[in-house]
Write a protein that holds these residues in place. Structure first.
Motif, PDB file in Angstrom:
ATOM      1  N   ARG A  75       0.829  -1.204   0.000  1.00 30.40           N
ATOM      2  CA  ARG A  75       0.000   0.000   0.000  1.00 30.40           C
ATOM      3  C   ARG A  75       0.866   1.257   0.000  1.00 30.40           C
ATOM      4  O   ARG A  75       0.644   2.190  -0.780  1.00 30.40           O
ATOM      5  CB  ARG A  75      -0.904  -0.010   1.222  1.00 30.40           C
ATOM      6  N   ARG A  79       1.393   4.134  -2.953  1.00 29.19           N
ATOM      7  CA  ARG A  79       0.986   5.520  -2.732  1.00 29.19           C
ATOM      8  C   ARG A  79       2.103   6.528  -2.946  1.00 29.19           C
ATOM      9  O   ARG A  79       1.891   7.602  -3.523  1.00 29.19           O
ATOM     10  CB  ARG A  79       0.465   5.676  -1.309  1.00 29.19           C
ATOM     11  N   GLU A 135      -7.528  -0.917   1.827  1.00 28.81           N
ATOM     12  CA  GLU A 135      -7.180   0.493   1.635  1.00 28.81           C
ATOM     13  C   GLU A 135      -6.560   0.704   0.254  1.00 28.81           C
ATOM     14  O   GLU A 135      -6.858   1.695  -0.431  1.00 28.81           O
ATOM     15  CB  GLU A 135      -6.211   0.944   2.718  1.00 28.81           C
ATOM     16  N   ASP A 139      -7.875   2.958  -2.789  1.00 25.37           N
ATOM     17  CA  ASP A 139      -7.032   3.918  -3.507  1.00 25.37           C
ATOM     18  C   ASP A 139      -7.204   3.753  -5.014  1.00 25.37           C
ATOM     19  O   ASP A 139      -7.317   4.740  -5.753  1.00 25.37           O
ATOM     20  CB  ASP A 139      -5.553   3.707  -3.154  1.00 25.37           C
ATOM     21  N   ASP A 142     -10.373   5.222  -6.163  1.00 19.26           N
ATOM     22  CA  ASP A 142     -10.261   6.684  -6.194  1.00 19.26           C
ATOM     23  C   ASP A 142      -9.497   7.148  -7.427  1.00 19.26           C
ATOM     24  O   ASP A 142      -9.866   8.160  -8.057  1.00 19.26           O
ATOM     25  CB  ASP A 142      -9.561   7.189  -4.930  1.00 19.26           C
ATOM     26  N   HIS A 143      -8.416   6.435  -7.762  1.00 21.40           N
ATOM     27  CA  HIS A 143      -7.638   6.805  -8.942  1.00 21.40           C
ATOM     28  C   HIS A 143      -8.498   6.694 -10.200  1.00 21.40           C
ATOM     29  O   HIS A 143      -8.467   7.570 -11.074  1.00 21.40           O
ATOM     30  CB  HIS A 143      -6.421   5.888  -9.086  1.00 21.40           C
TER      31      HIS A 143
END
Length: 212
Positions: A75, A79, A135, A139, A142-143
């Protein structure tokens, strides 16, 4: 896990847990993920096998801790480069994140076997261990939503089906790379260097319909 703020006994316990997990990964690299032996871990650490149970009650508990550790590392690796990028173009940012994902996986293949392939009969990660993996999936959603908002993709590109397709395509690419050229870098891999092509295939599948 940080040991800051812990008393000496608690800090030592966390350090020992970290040592156990480090040794477990080393043994899995040489003996195979499913062949992990608690007695072998104890011997490598210079402790009696019963002492190991003070930290982990079973081999599955070690696998669970390693799953969580690997998911957290992946993760964070996913990120960091994206967050540090200067670009605001979602397609470029998606490629940066996906490339970071690929590089981490190729550099940590034992963790990847634990995270993505059912190599251990009967093992299921606990909710706490799975949380950082969820999580990372959030992500990704969201991307993709940012890519939708920019007009590159249809809204259904963030659906559960789309995420299943995206992860299947990228994980399949890495699976081929690890199976055929496990010691080759992301940039040189016969399969991993096709990552931009795979992303383009996904984008084409969810491209906005012209004229609507």
């Amino acid at each position: 896990m940080s040991t800051a703020g812990l008393d000496r006994r608690a800090r030592r316990r966390q350090e020992t847990i970290a040592e156990i997990l480090d040794v477990a990964i080393e043994l899995m690299e040489t003996e195979g993920v499913a062949a992990l032996s608690l007695s072998a871990v104890a011997r490598r650490l210079g402790m009696q096998p019963p002492s190991l149970y003070q930290y982990f009650p079973s081999k599955m508990a070690i696998y669970d801790a390693l799953f969580q550790r690997g998911a957290e590392k992946l993760r964070d690796a996913y990120r960091a480069p994206r967050d540090a990028a200067r670009s605001t173009d979602p397609l470029e940012l998606n490629l940066i994140a996906a490339t970071a994902f690929s590089r981490w996986c190729l550099g940590h293949q034992v963790y990847c076997q634990l995270l993505f392939w059912r190599t251990i009969p009967g093992f299921e990660p606990s909710p706490a261990a799975y949380a950082p993996a969820q999580e990372a999936l959030n992500d990704l959603r969201d991307h993709l939503q940012a890519t939708v908002d920019a007009g590159y993709l249809r809204p259904d590109a963030t659906s559960d089906e789309a995420l299943a397709l995206y992860t299947s395509m990228t994980a399949g690419l890495l699976s081929q790379q690890m199976a055929n050229e496990p010691d080759v870098s992301h940039e040189e891999g016969r399969f991993s260097r096709l990552l931009p092509v795979v992303l383009e295939m996904f984008y084409q599948r969810y491209a906005p319909t012209r004229g609507k």
